[in-house]
Each structure stands twice: as structure tokens, then as C-alpha cells.
Motif scaffolding. Structure first.
Motif, PDB file in Angstrom:
ATOM      1  N   GLU A 497      39.697  38.075  26.691  1.00  9.86           N
ATOM      2  CA  GLU A 497      40.992  37.407  26.565  1.00  9.86           C
ATOM      3  C   GLU A 497      41.816  37.557  27.836  1.00  9.86           C
ATOM      4  O   GLU A 497      42.433  36.590  28.314  1.00  9.86           O
ATOM      5  N   LEU A 498      41.820  38.769  28.395  1.00  7.05           N
ATOM      6  CA  LEU A 498      42.631  39.002  29.598  1.00  7.05           C
ATOM      7  C   LEU A 498      42.035  38.329  30.825  1.00  7.05           C
ATOM      8  O   LEU A 498      42.684  37.494  31.470  1.00  7.05           O
ATOM      9  N   TYR A 499      40.796  38.700  31.170  1.00  6.57           N
ATOM     10  CA  TYR A 499      40.256  38.285  32.460  1.00  6.57           C
ATOM     11  C   TYR A 499      39.684  36.867  32.470  1.00  6.57           C
ATOM     12  O   TYR A 499      39.893  36.113  33.433  1.00  6.57           O
ATOM     13  N   LEU A 500      38.960  36.509  31.431  1.00  7.49           N
ATOM     14  CA  LEU A 500      38.332  35.198  31.428  1.00  7.49           C
ATOM     15  C   LEU A 500      39.341  34.102  31.086  1.00  7.49           C
ATOM     16  O   LEU A 500      39.338  33.029  31.706  1.00  7.49           O
ATOM     17  N   ASN A 504      41.476  34.098  34.794  1.00  9.13           N
ATOM     18  CA  ASN A 504      40.652  33.085  35.455  1.00  9.13           C
ATOM     19  C   ASN A 504      41.028  31.654  35.075  1.00  9.13           C
ATOM     20  O   ASN A 504      41.141  30.776  35.930  1.00  9.13           O
ATOM     21  N   LYS A 505      41.201  31.413  33.772  1.00  4.57           N
ATOM     22  CA  LYS A 505      41.434  30.043  33.319  1.00  4.57           C
ATOM     23  C   LYS A 505      42.911  29.714  33.116  1.00  4.57           C
ATOM     24  O   LYS A 505      43.242  28.558  32.812  1.00  4.57           O
ATOM     25  N   LYS A 506      43.786  30.719  33.263  1.00  6.36           N
ATOM     26  CA  LYS A 506      45.235  30.531  33.115  1.00  6.36           C
ATOM     27  C   LYS A 506      45.598  29.955  31.748  1.00  6.36           C
ATOM     28  O   LYS A 506      46.529  29.150  31.613  1.00  6.36           O
ATOM     29  N   HIS A 525      42.778  44.995  39.128  1.00  2.34           N
ATOM     30  CA  HIS A 525      42.379  43.857  38.290  1.00  2.34           C
ATOM     31  C   HIS A 525      41.227  43.052  38.892  1.00  2.34           C
ATOM     32  O   HIS A 525      40.541  42.325  38.162  1.00  2.34           O
ATOM     33  N   VAL A 526      41.032  43.150  40.200  1.00  6.21           N
ATOM     34  CA  VAL A 526      40.012  42.358  40.885  1.00  6.21           C
ATOM     35  C   VAL A 526      38.642  43.010  40.700  1.00  6.21           C
ATOM     36  O   VAL A 526      38.526  44.226  40.618  1.00  6.21           O
ATOM     37  N   GLY A 527      37.597  42.203  40.653  1.00  7.67           N
ATOM     38  CA  GLY A 527      36.237  42.723  40.631  1.00  7.67           C
ATOM     39  C   GLY A 527      35.614  42.855  39.254  1.00  7.67           C
ATOM     40  O   GLY A 527      34.458  43.256  39.135  1.00  7.67           O
ATOM     41  N   GLN A 528      36.354  42.523  38.200  1.00  2.00           N
ATOM     42  CA  GLN A 528      35.768  42.570  36.857  1.00  2.00           C
ATOM     43  C   GLN A 528      34.649  41.531  36.762  1.00  2.00           C
ATOM     44  O   GLN A 528      34.763  40.429  37.277  1.00  2.00           O
ATOM     45  N   GLN A 529      33.562  41.900  36.100  1.00  2.00           N
ATOM     46  CA  GLN A 529      32.386  41.029  36.052  1.00  2.00           C
ATOM     47  C   GLN A 529      31.852  40.920  34.632  1.00  2.00           C
ATOM     48  O   GLN A 529      31.591  41.936  33.985  1.00  2.00           O
TER      49      GLN A 529
END
Length: 566
Positions: A497-500, A504-506, A525-529
């Protein structure tokens, strides 16, 4: 005949003659040619100090296997050639060199190995007088025979026994066929006859985590080369994430002045955060040492990892520049990870890039300011070994949220300190708002977190991530504290929910960061995969664990807070 050879080799173990170590021998006898070395002349390990111990390990009779995972530009080929030459001159036995194809083996032999052998005074007397005995793919010395083959020739890999195996670029070798075992296993099996005195050397840049070299690295001692911070005296191995460069080299359109980045990049100490200028690189590496990180490895298998961060031919600024040039190109990051960081590339379903996080900045407010009238302000924390990271978020009824404050505390208990809480007062249109609810990650110092939450009067609840692949959250009673509830959330769902979605998708609810947000907060926050699980149909994806993502974990906990509050 093979048995007689083995008897001869075993007898040499008790040879009273004292042999020079591979390092001492190489520095006395090897002369590098300008055709294949940027530093021609007498070989000197001062230029690549991390190779010293690799030479000594090769000469240690207790070590049966050496696995080197490497980037480009670190001298790995020279190390292999030195070891081959030492074996020929000082401790001979049947030698096999294997690389990806037979053509590549012959090319390396003609281009580099044969010129090295002919220029070495200690080997000239051992060279055959007949040219037919000194071919590109097979050389018959007075002491032993050296053969060079390609991994794509199964017949060459499964024939005569050998004492020494030198396996180069093993991740580019073919995998198993329908009739044969993997090429690397076939080659390694050829040393069984000499197993008491055999030596296996594997060297390769990695490709993916399932590749042969990375698997062998994990089976061994997993040595990493550590350097010492001159300020806080913390030993650490070099990581690309610690290379920092000023934000002002980025223009409003998002482009980078890459030459400015290359000139100004520094390395940030993991222990104290002090910046190391690039001029310190060679001195730090020269004083470094190898440290084992896998205590359960067999004593006879040394595996080591080295990257271009240690290379005398590349500065940290060069690597930062390469990263910016490659990060948005097709296959660029795969190449950067393999050939410059010396780490495998993973099959990513999605990743969080810096640009996506930077796009969340809102120039209308700064850290410590409250840009809206919130329905609630939440305060979440992620305790760690050295310090506790915390953040405060303001949220309106739609779920849209603004990060308004963040920082670190030395102790978990400081989250209830009156001075800390007294400073968490935020004003909007003459009204003052304070945090009313929050979650604290209980994975570190669990009992202290429980005790603090129990004393907080409902301000904080302990939380714990679940490894489930679906669902949101549940709560349960903490046995030692009847009135306290533990919030257990599905980490996969919270991160997706947070990163994707939000980063990423705003997608709504929108997330805002202050216009002056710091580099530390962004890096958290950067680098999550999001990685692909090819062998798991029930959980086809999972989020990779990322170091130093404490601020990101706090933002994730604010999302869980909203689940609970709703």
C-alpha cells in the motif's frame, strides 16, 4: 600413473625445502605487461591490498576451496594468473583452467597467460623446448601439465583427474543438461582423486542470486573486506548506499550534474555519519582487513567478496556518476549491480526509486509546520540497536497525510520524556494539535517496548509485522500487561500500500513530505524492492528486507495506524 602422481604430490607436502608464499613469490617473480595491466612492471600488492590475503589463502594447505565474488576493475584475473604460475613453479600438479567457452580460454591464454609465463624468470626454465608442447589450450611444463578448456565441453570436464581447478566467470557457464550434471560440478569432481591436497579456485562476477558463484559464496566463510573509520573507529565493509552527494547538483527538472556529483561525492561512515572525502579511499583500503561473516562455514572453504568501491582505478565519485548514467537505461542497473558492485541482480516486480520519493515533496510547508487542520496526528517509532527513529504525521478524514516531523532518540523510553512530548505541539490557524495515537515496532527490545506502551496511557501501542501474504491487521492481548493490546499487521500488505500504491503510483490517499525533507529521511524510503517468488504460487511476490529503512518503517506504521483508527 595417476596413483604414482598422487604419491609424488603427497611426498612434497613433507619436502623440507621452504617454499615462498604465493604473495612473496609473485612480488619477486611476476612482471606485468602494459598490454594487460594499467600498472606495468614488477607485481606489487600495495596497489590492490585486498588481494594479499587471497594469495596467502591459496598457499594455505588447510584451504581446499577459494570462492571469489568480484566486480570488474579489482585485479581478480591477475590473482588467478599469479596462483597458476606459483603452482607451476613451487607446488606442481595437474592444472585445469575453465572459463565459459573454449574460444575464450584460448583467447585468454594467448593474450595474457602465455606472455606472463614467458616473461617470468622462475618459469622460463620449466617451459617445454618443443612448441607443440606449449599450445594455447595445453602446456606441458617440466613439472606439470596445464590445460585450458571451455565449460561447454562436457568431455573435457569429465576426463582426467586434476589437482588444481581454476574456474573463471562461472556464472556464465552452462547449467545442467538432460544427461550431465552442471558444468561446475563436473569440473569440481575431477579434483576428488587429489582431494587431500587439491585446490579449487572459483572467481566470477555474479549474475543472479540463483547463480553458481553466489551459491558457492553463501556456502563458504563469506569474508568481506572491512575498513576502519578514522573518527569513531568502527570497522565496516563498503556499501554503495553510503556514497552521498549534494542535492544541489540536481536541477528542477530532475537532471543531475554528473560531473559535479563525481567530484563531490563522499562516503558516509555507518557508525558516526562522518563524511570521508575521496582522497581517503586508498589509505582506508590499504589499512583494511578481511573479516569472516559466516561462522558456520567449513574451515577449508574461504569465500570472499570485493567490489569496485575498493578499486584503485575507480573513485567513489566515478561509481556515483556511473549509477546516475545507468539507473534509467535498459539493463543498466543489472550491469551496475553485477560488474561494479559485485552483487547479484534480483528479479524485481517493482522497486522504489529516488525520483518517486522526491516527487512527494510539498514546497508549501517545511518540517515542523502543520499545513492542514488534521483529524489526528499520529506518532510512530522504530527502535534500533543504536537509536530510535520517530516520525509524526498529520491526517485528514480522507486518509491523506503529511509527514510533519521526524528525528531520532537515544533511548526507547525517551518517547515518553516530557520534554520530547512537549516539543510535539503543532499549530494551524491558531489551534494547537498534539499526537494522540501511535505504534512502536516491538521487534527490537520487545519487553522495553511493552513496558513503555503500558505506561503511555493509550498514546502508544506495540506492533509487530506478520509474514502472511494477505490480510491487514489483528490485535491480541499482551500476557504480561492485561490492558495492553499488540497490533499484528501483514507487512506485505502494508508495504504494498505504501510503496507500490502511494509512492510509486501516487494512488490515494496521497502522501506528502515537507519541502525541506532531509537526505536521511529520503534514504529511509528509497531502495525498497518487490521481488518475484518463482516457486511459490500462494505468495508470488515478497518485499526484500532493506537495511537502514527506519524512517520508511515509521511511514509504514502510520498507514497501519490508519487501518486501526478506521
Amino acid at each position: 600413473m595417476a596413483f604414482e602422481d598422487l604419491q609424488e604430490q603427497l611426498g612434497k607436502i613433507w619436502d623440507p625445502r621452504e617454499r615462498p608464499t604465493p604473495l612473496a613469490w609473485a612480488e619477486s617473480n611476476v612482471v606485468l605487461d602494459k598490454r594487460f595491466s594499467p600498472r606495468p612492471g614488477r607485481y606489487d600488492c600495495t596497489y590492490t591490498p585486498y588481494l594479499r590475503q587471497l594469495h596467502e589463502w591459496f598457499g594455505d594447505p588447510r584451504v581446499r576451496q577459494l570462492t571469489l565474488v568480484k566486480s570488474a576493475q579489482i585485479g581478480g584475473t591477475t590473482w588467478l594468473a599469479n596462483c597458476i604460475m606459483w603452482a607451476i613453479a613451487e607446488d606442481p600438479g595437474p592444472i585445469l583452467y575453465v572459463t565459459s567457452t573454449g574460444d575464450n580460454a584460448k583467447s585468454w591464454s594467448e593474450r595474457e597467460l602465455q606472455p606472463r609465463l614467458k616473461s617470468c624468470g622462475a618459469i622460463k626454465a620449466l617451459l617445454p623446448s618443443n612448441d607443440d608442447d606449449f599450445r594455447k589450450a595445453e602446456m606441458h611444463f617440466a613439472t606439470c601439465t596445464l590445460r585450458l578448456v571451455g565449460s561447454n565441453s562436457e568431455g573435457n570436464l569429465a576426463s582426467r583427474p586434476i589437482r588444481y581447478l581454476f574456474a573463471d566467470e562461472v556464472d556464465k557457464w552452462p547449467d545442467q543438461s538432460s544427461t550431465e550434471a552442471p558444468a561446475l560440478e563436473l569440473a569440481m569432481a575431477r579434483t576428488n582423486f587429489y582431494r587431500k591436497i587439491a585446490k579449487i579456485c572459483l572467481a566470477s562476477t555474479p549474475t543472479v542470486e540463483a547463480g553458481a558463484i553466489w551459491k558457492q559464496w553463501l556456502l563458504g566463510s563469506m569474508h568481506r573486506y572491512h575498513v576502519l573509520c578514522p573518527d569513531c573507529r568502527t570497522w565496516q565493509h563498503l556499501k554503495f548506499e553510503q556514497i552521498k552527494w549534494p542535492e544541489h547538483f540536481r536541477d528542477l527538472a530532475g537532471g543531475w550534474d554528473i560531473d559535479g556529483v563525481a567530484r563531490s561525492a563522499t562516503y558516509e561512515c555507518e557508525g558516526c555519519g562522518s563524511p570521508w572525502p575521496q582522497v581517503m579511499q586508498s589509505d582506508l583500503v590499504r589499512a583494511g582487513e578481511w573479516n569472516q561473516t559466516n561462522s558456520k562455514a567449513p574451515a577449508d572453504h574461504i569465500s570472499a567478496h570485493i567490489s569496485a568501491l575498493y578499486s584503485p582505478q575507480m573513485t567513489w565519485g566515478d561509481l556515483a556518476k556511473l549509477f546516475l548514467q545507468k539507473k534509467d537505461t535498459t539493463g543498466g542497473m543489472h550491469d551496475f549491480y553485477n560488474n561494479f558492485l559485485g552483487i547479484p541482480w534480483e528479479n524485481r516486480a517493482a522497486s522504489v526509486k529516488e525520483d518517486a520519493v522526491l516527487a512527494l515533496r510539498d514546497p508549501s510547508y517545511r518540517t515542523g509546520e502543520l499545513p492542514v487542520e488534521p483529524v489526528i496526528i499520529t506518532l510512530c517509532a522504530d527502535p534500533g540497536e543504536r537509536e530510535t527513529h520517530w516520525t509524526a504525521e498529520a491526517r485528514i478524514a480522507t486518509g491523506e497525510s503529511w509527514v510533519i516531523d521526524y528525528g531520532t532518540l537515544l533511548a526507547i523510553e525517551d518517547l515518553l520524556d516530557p520534554n520530547f512530548l512537549g516539543a510535539r505541539r503543532y499549530t494551524f490557524n491558531g489551534q494547537t494539535f498534539t499526537p494522540r495515537f501511535g505504534l512502536i515496532d516491538s521487534g527490537y527490545n520487545t519487553e522495553r517496548v511493552y513496558a513503555l506502551c503500558a505506561r503511555s496511557g493509550g498514546l502508544y501501542m506495540p506492533s509487530k509485522g506478520s509474514t502472511a501474504s494477505f490480510g491487514t491487521w489483528t490485535q491480541s492481548q499482551v500476557p504480561a500487561y492485561p490492558s495492553l493490546r499488540l497490533v499484528t499487521y501483514v507487512d506485505y500488505t502494508a508495504k504494498t500500500e505504501l510503496y507500490l500504491e502511494r509512492v510509486n503510483k501516487k494512488l490515494p490517499p496521497p502522501l506528502h513530505l515537507p519541502g525541506d525533507v532531509s537526505r536521511d529521511f529520503l534514504d529511509g524510503h528509497v531502495g525498497q524492492q518487490l521481488l518475484t517468488n518463482n516457486n511459490n504460487r500462494l505468495a508470488p511476490h515478497h518485499w526484500k528486507k532493506v537495511a537502514h529503512d527506519h524512517y520508511g518503517d515509521c511511514t509504514k506504521l502510520h498507514g497501519v495506524c490508519w487501518w486501526v483508527l478506521k
